[in-house]
Design a protein around this motif. Structure first.
Motif, PDB file in Angstrom:
ATOM      1  N   ALA A   1       0.822  -1.210   0.000  1.00 41.67           N
ATOM      2  CA  ALA A   1       0.000   0.000   0.000  1.00 41.67           C
ATOM      3  C   ALA A   1       0.857   1.260   0.000  1.00 41.67           C
ATOM      4  N   PHE A   2       1.986   1.203   0.708  1.00 39.57           N
ATOM      5  CA  PHE A   2       2.886   2.343   0.767  1.00 39.57           C
ATOM      6  C   PHE A   2       3.767   2.415  -0.482  1.00 39.57           C
ATOM      7  N   PRO A   3       4.372   3.584  -0.753  1.00 44.76           N
ATOM      8  CA  PRO A   3       5.394   3.660  -1.795  1.00 44.76           C
ATOM      9  C   PRO A   3       6.522   2.667  -1.501  1.00 44.76           C
ATOM     10  N   VAL A   4       7.254   2.289  -2.517  1.00 48.90           N
ATOM     11  CA  VAL A   4       8.239   1.219  -2.395  1.00 48.90           C
ATOM     12  C   VAL A   4       9.238   1.460  -1.268  1.00 48.90           C
ATOM     13  N   ASN A   5       9.833   2.659  -1.204  1.00 44.60           N
ATOM     14  CA  ASN A   5      10.866   2.890  -0.199  1.00 44.60           C
ATOM     15  C   ASN A   5      10.295   2.852   1.221  1.00 44.60           C
ATOM     16  N   VAL A   6       9.053   3.308   1.381  1.00 46.53           N
ATOM     17  CA  VAL A   6       8.419   3.295   2.697  1.00 46.53           C
ATOM     18  C   VAL A   6       8.068   1.871   3.106  1.00 46.53           C
ATOM     19  N   GLY A   7       7.510   1.113   2.176  1.00 47.91           N
ATOM     20  CA  GLY A   7       7.176  -0.275   2.471  1.00 47.91           C
ATOM     21  C   GLY A   7       8.393  -1.093   2.851  1.00 47.91           C
ATOM     22  N   ASN A   8       9.490  -0.879   2.135  1.00 46.15           N
ATOM     23  CA  ASN A   8      10.726  -1.596   2.456  1.00 46.15           C
ATOM     24  C   ASN A   8      11.243  -1.214   3.842  1.00 46.15           C
ATOM     25  N   ALA A   9      11.139   0.065   4.177  1.00 48.89           N
ATOM     26  CA  ALA A   9      11.596   0.526   5.496  1.00 48.89           C
ATOM     27  C   ALA A   9      10.754  -0.085   6.601  1.00 48.89           C
ATOM     28  N   LEU A  10       9.455  -0.191   6.371  1.00 45.87           N
ATOM     29  CA  LEU A  10       8.563  -0.786   7.372  1.00 45.87           C
ATOM     30  C   LEU A  10       8.908  -2.253   7.596  1.00 45.87           C
ATOM     31  N   ASP A  11       9.061  -3.011   6.523  1.00 42.31           N
ATOM     32  CA  ASP A  11       9.396  -4.432   6.651  1.00 42.31           C
ATOM     33  C   ASP A  11      10.710  -4.632   7.400  1.00 42.31           C
ATOM     34  N   ALA A  12      11.704  -3.804   7.076  1.00 41.94           N
ATOM     35  CA  ALA A  12      13.011  -3.923   7.728  1.00 41.94           C
ATOM     36  C   ALA A  12      12.911  -3.612   9.217  1.00 41.94           C
ATOM     37  N   ALA A  13      12.116  -2.596   9.563  1.00 39.82           N
ATOM     38  CA  ALA A  13      11.983  -2.210  10.971  1.00 39.82           C
ATOM     39  C   ALA A  13      11.267  -3.292  11.777  1.00 39.82           C
ATOM     40  N   ILE A  14      10.247  -3.900  11.193  1.00 38.66           N
ATOM     41  CA  ILE A  14       9.536  -4.973  11.894  1.00 38.66           C
ATOM     42  C   ILE A  14      10.443  -6.188  12.070  1.00 38.66           C
ATOM     43  N   ALA A  15      11.208  -6.504  11.038  1.00 32.33           N
ATOM     44  CA  ALA A  15      12.140  -7.633  11.132  1.00 32.33           C
ATOM     45  C   ALA A  15      13.190  -7.377  12.207  1.00 32.33           C
ATOM     46  N   ASP A  16      13.690  -6.146  12.282  1.00 31.55           N
ATOM     47  CA  ASP A  16      14.649  -5.799  13.336  1.00 31.55           C
ATOM     48  C   ASP A  16      14.008  -5.965  14.708  1.00 31.55           C
ATOM     49  N   TYR A  17      12.758  -5.572  14.814  1.00 29.03           N
ATOM     50  CA  TYR A  17      12.063  -5.698  16.083  1.00 29.03           C
ATOM     51  C   TYR A  17      11.951  -7.173  16.490  1.00 29.03           C
ATOM     52  N   PHE A  18      11.577  -8.029  15.556  1.00 28.84           N
ATOM     53  CA  PHE A  18      11.496  -9.457  15.847  1.00 28.84           C
ATOM     54  C   PHE A  18      12.845  -9.999  16.311  1.00 28.84           C
ATOM     55  N   ALA A  19      13.902  -9.433  15.769  1.00 27.81           N
ATOM     56  CA  ALA A  19      15.251  -9.881  16.127  1.00 27.81           C
ATOM     57  C   ALA A  19      15.760  -9.226  17.403  1.00 27.81           C
ATOM     58  N   GLY A  20      14.909  -8.465  18.080  1.00 30.22           N
ATOM     59  CA  GLY A  20      15.292  -7.838  19.341  1.00 30.22           C
ATOM     60  C   GLY A  20      16.083  -6.569  19.186  1.00 30.22           C
TER      61      GLY A  20
END
Length: 437
Positions: free
Chosen positions: A400-419
């Motif tokens: 739904a977000f522009p490409v760069n924003v969507g990628n940033a969101l996915d990376a931030a959530i993955a970092d969160y899962f990794a502590g």
């Protein structure tokens, strides 16, 4: 992004293959019935990039190209399957930056499509689809429109929810699927007591992590808040932080499989899908493509009957509509270099004969409701029935977000899962990326 888009059933019985070939032959007449340009005249070759690199969907697409050629002898469609991540993250962006994009290419709609439209190389399909799109596809096609113009045409839909092993639930004494988060947490405890890994997640591939945060957001945020957040590219509403806090509390119950941070989503028997398919884990939060993926990762010939499905549970006190569902779909766009045949081919893919084959391939729900009978996996029929009652489908945030924003969101959530992050850092990552959009 989502590996499910690259392949489905890798093991195809001879009978199923012959059935699809026969169906592909019969659809040639359907292609011929559609209004077409003359079959004489200048020969045309259209290059078609898609992510059906193997399995039943590859057969379906090959048959579609052949059937269209049979109805239009001067038109040849060159099917070029490309691995999903390469196609999405490399091939398509570079092609749209260059001078020779393919005639037809995979399209996921939303902000990703809006980003691609700025290249000036996507064909406006509004007029070409006006006579049939609303009737055969309906309102879901709006997800492939930008500023009121149709730049893409969907061919399947996706709904994310929990796929679970009915036999493992029964072994743990779970008599019915959980409807609330509290019940889900109680079921996690029952499964662990029965020495069954409750939930598998393919965190190595990162995108499965996003489903969790996004669903908590859907349960905490009202529909109006979600729509505003998508349109303004802004997650500052308090409910998004609440979603992160919900996820924090849930992860503390240790619900996931051992070594989930290093577990791939769909590659091999040890993937998150493979763990459920082979009875090592009880459930997985994934899209409706999961049965097709699991089928290729296990020797269990009864896996489709062993699976059940339930929607993401409600969260006490959340402002979200409990029927709101997370999902998306797949489609195609035509480049501006393509001929009028490109739009006609996309129409053909959405006809009932082809849609029946797509539905039977377990890659997603058909966009043409006339093909609903092609859904064969029992639990997928439940997904389709549930989808019909849904009031609002929220497209995956990263699409739904522009490409760069969507990628940033996915990376931030993955970092969160990794502590390595907090609920606030997820919000901040989107805000930072939005500044450069």
């Amino acid at each position: 992004m989502r590996n499910f888009r690259k392949a489905t059933r890798l093991i195809v019985s001879g009978c199923a293959f012959l059935t699809l070939v026969a169906a592909g032959t019969s659809t040639a007449s359907a292609a011929a019935r559609h209004p077409a340009a003359t079959t004489s005249g200048k020969n045309v070759t259209m290059v078609w990039w898609n992510n059906a690199t193997s399995g039943v969907l590859l057969t379906v697409f090959n048959n579609a190209a052949k059937a269209f050629h049979a109805a239009h002898p001067n038109v040849t469609i060159q099917n070029v399957p490309i691995q999903n991540e390469v196609l999405q993250n490399t091939k398509i962006p570079l092609a749209l930056q260059g001078d020779n994009p393919p005639d037809i290419f995979q399209q996921w709609g939303g902000g990703r499509e809006a980003t691609e439209v700025t290249s000036g190389k996507l064909m406006d399909l509004t007029m070409a689809s006006a006579s049939w799109l609303k009737q055969e596809v309906g309102s879901v096609a709006s997800g492939w429109a930008v500023n009121g113009k149709q730049y893409g045409i969907p061919y399947d839909l996706h709904v994310v929810g929990f796929w679970y092993r009915k036999d493992l639930f029964a072994k743990a004494g779970i008599m019915s699927a959980p409807a609330t988060l509290t019940q889900l947490e109680a079921d996690v405890a029952k499964l662990k007591a029965a020495n069954i890994q409750p939930i598998s997640v393919g965190s190595k591939d990162k995108w499965p992590d996003a489903f969790w945060w996004e669903y908590f957001a859907l349960r905490e945020c009202s529909t109006a808040t979600l729509k505003k957040a998508m349109s303004t590219i802004n997650l500052s509403a308090a409910c998004f932080v609440k979603a992160g806090n919900d996820m924090t509390a849930f992860i503390k119950t240790n619900p996931f499989n051992t070594g989930y941070l290093a577990t791939p989503a769909q590659q091999g028997a040890g993937s998150s899908a493979g763990l459920v398919a082979n009875g090592t884990a009880a459930m997985e939060l994934q899209g409706d493509w999961d049965p097709g993926v699991m089928d290729s990762l296990t020797s269990n010939k009864n896996i489709n009957n062993d699976l059940g499905w339930f929607p993401f549970p409600t969260v006490t006190g959340g402002a979200g509509d409990p029927t709101t569902v997370l999902g998306g779909g797949d489609g195609f766009s035509c480049s501006t270099k393509a001929t009028m045949y490109c739009a006609e081919f996309l129409q053909y893919i959405d006809t009932k004969p082809v849609q029946l084959q797509i539905a039977g391939a377990s890659v997603g729900l058909p966009v043409n409701t006339a093909a609903a009978g092609g859904v064969s996996v029992p639990a997928e029929k439940g997904v389709l029935s549930y989808y019909k009652s849904v009031k609002y489908l929220q497209t995956y945030f990263d699409v739904a977000f522009p490409v760069n924003v969507g990628n940033a969101l996915d990376a931030a959530i993955a970092d969160y899962f990794a502590g390595q992050g907090t609920p606030q850092s997820i919000i901040q990552a989107v805000a930072q990326a939005a500044k450069t959009h």
